[in-house]
Design a protein around this motif. Structure first.
Motif, mmCIF file in Angstrom:
data_model
loop_
_atom_site.group_PDB
_atom_site.id
_atom_site.type_symbol
_atom_site.label_atom_id
_atom_site.label_comp_id
_atom_site.label_asym_id
_atom_site.label_seq_id
_atom_site.Cartn_x
_atom_site.Cartn_y
_atom_site.Cartn_z
ATOM 1 N N ALA A 24 2.344 -42.361 12.396
ATOM 2 C CA ALA A 24 1.982 -43.374 13.389
ATOM 3 C C ALA A 24 1.816 -44.742 12.737
ATOM 4 C CB ALA A 24 0.699 -42.966 14.115
ATOM 5 N N GLY A 25 1.243 -44.774 11.541
ATOM 6 C CA GLY A 25 1.043 -46.043 10.843
ATOM 7 C C GLY A 25 2.357 -46.729 10.500
ATOM 8 N N LEU A 26 3.352 -45.952 10.097
ATOM 9 C CA LEU A 26 4.664 -46.502 9.784
ATOM 10 C C LEU A 26 5.320 -47.065 11.041
ATOM 11 C CD1 LEU A 26 7.036 -46.918 7.792
ATOM 12 C CD2 LEU A 26 7.782 -44.609 8.399
ATOM 13 N N LEU A 27 5.214 -46.341 12.143
ATOM 14 C CA LEU A 27 5.776 -46.824 13.399
ATOM 15 C C LEU A 27 5.076 -48.106 13.842
ATOM 16 C CD1 LEU A 27 7.698 -46.538 15.789
ATOM 17 C CD2 LEU A 27 6.019 -45.002 16.855
ATOM 18 N N ALA A 28 3.746 -48.116 13.785
ATOM 19 C CA ALA A 28 2.987 -49.299 14.213
ATOM 20 C C ALA A 28 3.337 -50.514 13.351
ATOM 21 C CB ALA A 28 1.488 -49.022 14.152
ATOM 22 N N LYS A 29 3.409 -50.321 12.042
ATOM 23 C CA LYS A 29 3.731 -51.427 11.134
ATOM 24 C C LYS A 29 5.146 -51.945 11.395
ATOM 25 C CE LYS A 29 3.823 -52.586 6.234
ATOM 26 N NZ LYS A 29 3.611 -52.095 4.878
ATOM 27 N N SER A 30 6.084 -51.035 11.592
ATOM 28 C CA SER A 30 7.476 -51.421 11.854
ATOM 29 C C SER A 30 7.590 -52.182 13.166
ATOM 30 C CB SER A 30 8.372 -50.181 11.900
ATOM 31 O OG SER A 30 8.329 -49.493 10.681
ATOM 32 N N LEU A 31 6.952 -51.659 14.203
ATOM 33 C CA LEU A 31 7.009 -52.326 15.505
ATOM 34 C C LEU A 31 6.324 -53.689 15.470
ATOM 35 C CD1 LEU A 31 6.378 -49.371 17.974
ATOM 36 C CD2 LEU A 31 8.529 -50.559 17.526
ATOM 37 N N LYS A 32 5.207 -53.776 14.763
ATOM 38 C CA LYS A 32 4.503 -55.052 14.667
ATOM 39 C C LYS A 32 5.378 -56.087 13.961
ATOM 40 C CE LYS A 32 0.061 -56.987 13.465
ATOM 41 N NZ LYS A 32 -1.251 -56.761 12.895
ATOM 42 N N THR A 33 6.099 -55.654 12.930
ATOM 43 C CA THR A 33 6.970 -56.565 12.188
ATOM 44 C C THR A 33 8.087 -57.100 13.074
ATOM 45 O OG1 THR A 33 6.512 -55.447 10.102
ATOM 46 C CG2 THR A 33 8.523 -56.766 10.205
ATOM 47 N N VAL A 34 8.811 -56.215 13.735
ATOM 48 C CA VAL A 34 9.943 -56.677 14.549
ATOM 49 C C VAL A 34 9.497 -57.255 15.890
ATOM 50 C CG1 VAL A 34 11.620 -55.145 13.462
ATOM 51 C CG2 VAL A 34 10.488 -54.421 15.564
ATOM 52 N N GLY A 35 8.357 -56.823 16.376
ATOM 53 C CA GLY A 35 7.880 -57.288 17.680
ATOM 54 C C GLY A 35 7.292 -58.675 17.670
ATOM 55 N N MET A 112 2.847 -50.044 21.441
ATOM 56 C CA MET A 112 1.814 -50.641 20.584
ATOM 57 C C MET A 112 0.415 -50.385 21.149
ATOM 58 S SD MET A 112 3.054 -51.803 17.820
ATOM 59 C CE MET A 112 1.691 -52.759 17.181
ATOM 60 N N SER A 113 0.291 -50.410 22.461
ATOM 61 C CA SER A 113 -0.997 -50.134 23.098
ATOM 62 C C SER A 113 -1.465 -48.709 22.790
ATOM 63 C CB SER A 113 -0.876 -50.353 24.602
ATOM 64 O OG SER A 113 -2.061 -50.004 25.246
ATOM 65 N N VAL A 114 -0.560 -47.764 22.901
ATOM 66 C CA VAL A 114 -0.891 -46.365 22.606
ATOM 67 C C VAL A 114 -1.222 -46.192 21.124
ATOM 68 C CG1 VAL A 114 0.046 -44.025 22.507
ATOM 69 C CG2 VAL A 114 0.453 -45.432 24.520
ATOM 70 N N LEU A 115 -0.408 -46.785 20.253
ATOM 71 C CA LEU A 115 -0.626 -46.640 18.812
ATOM 72 C C LEU A 115 -1.951 -47.257 18.368
ATOM 73 C CD1 LEU A 115 2.968 -47.368 17.499
ATOM 74 C CD2 LEU A 115 1.794 -45.156 17.507
ATOM 75 N N SER A 116 -2.356 -48.354 18.989
ATOM 76 C CA SER A 116 -3.605 -49.013 18.594
ATOM 77 C C SER A 116 -4.834 -48.165 18.946
ATOM 78 C CB SER A 116 -3.715 -50.395 19.224
ATOM 79 O OG SER A 116 -3.868 -50.286 20.620
ATOM 80 N N ALA A 120 -6.369 -43.062 12.965
ATOM 81 C CA ALA A 120 -5.565 -43.397 11.781
ATOM 82 C C ALA A 120 -5.002 -42.130 11.129
ATOM 83 C CB ALA A 120 -6.421 -44.158 10.777
ATOM 84 N N GLY A 121 -3.847 -42.277 10.513
ATOM 85 C CA GLY A 121 -3.263 -41.193 9.728
ATOM 86 C C GLY A 121 -2.544 -40.113 10.521
ATOM 87 N N MET A 122 -2.293 -40.340 11.771
ATOM 88 C CA MET A 122 -1.628 -39.328 12.599
ATOM 89 C C MET A 122 -0.132 -39.232 12.279
ATOM 90 S SD MET A 122 -3.588 -37.734 14.854
ATOM 91 C CE MET A 122 -4.764 -37.529 13.552
#
Length: 176
Positions: A24-35, A112-116, A120-122
């Motif tokens: 989940a952290g990798l997805l959130a970081k990736s989405l935050k970067t491109v978003g 992003m709303s769901v991931l936030s 942590a660590g999922m």
């Protein structure tokens, strides 16, 4: 790391899908970067989405705001190393196994709303169902499950390669 459950795949009803795991952290970081370039009121609804696709052994996330593009590349993980990337589990097209994940678009703000709100660590287990136009995501060994809409990648603006871009500038002679 663990395999996508039969409960999520429900193979009897799915013939066009991709199943994959990722942190989940990798997805959130990736989405935050491109978003970061996604505007609050994009001129086209598809620009509220992030394109996810498989290219040359990597997964890419791409966003666009009509003026600029951002893209991040993530290496594919393995069963032994799923925490460093995306571990592709199974892809099917017309019911047949395939080696290539079909590209699709993820809803940036919803995801992003769901991931936030997620602990942590999922590790996420995901199934993108191309026929139903939905992404089913599970964590905590299927105890928590949610579904988000996905869009066909054909709707997303195409990025021109550098070879296709014609770079030309005209400068008035009086400037010299």
């Amino acid at each position: 790391y663990y395999n996508i459950s039969e409960k999520m795949l429900d193979n009897s009803n799915r013939s066009n899908y991709a199943a994959f795991n990722l942190p989940a952290g990798l997805l959130a970081k990736s989405l935050k970067t491109v978003g970061s370039i996604i505007g609050s009121r994009p001129p086209m609804p598809i620009l509220e989405y992030v394109l996810m696709q498989q290219e040359d052994g990597r997964i890419t996330f791409t966003s666009c705001n009509q003026d600029a593009w951002t893209r991040i590349l993530i290496p594919e993980g393995t069963a032994e190393n799923a925490l460093s990337g995306i571990a592709l589990q199974e892809m099917r097209e017309n019911g047949k196994l395939t080696q290539q994940m079909k590209p699709f678009c993820l809803p940036y703000r919803q995801l992003m709303s769901v991931l936030s709100a997620m602990p942590a660590g999922m590790q996420l287990q995901c199934v993108a169902d191309y026929d139903r136009h939905e992404l089913t995501v599970s964590y905590d060994r299927d105890d928590n499950l949610f579904t988000l809409p996905i869009e066909d990648a054909a709707e997303f603006p195409r990025i021109k390669s550098l070879a296709e871009v014609e770079s030309r500038a005209e400068v008035p002679s009086e400037w010299f």
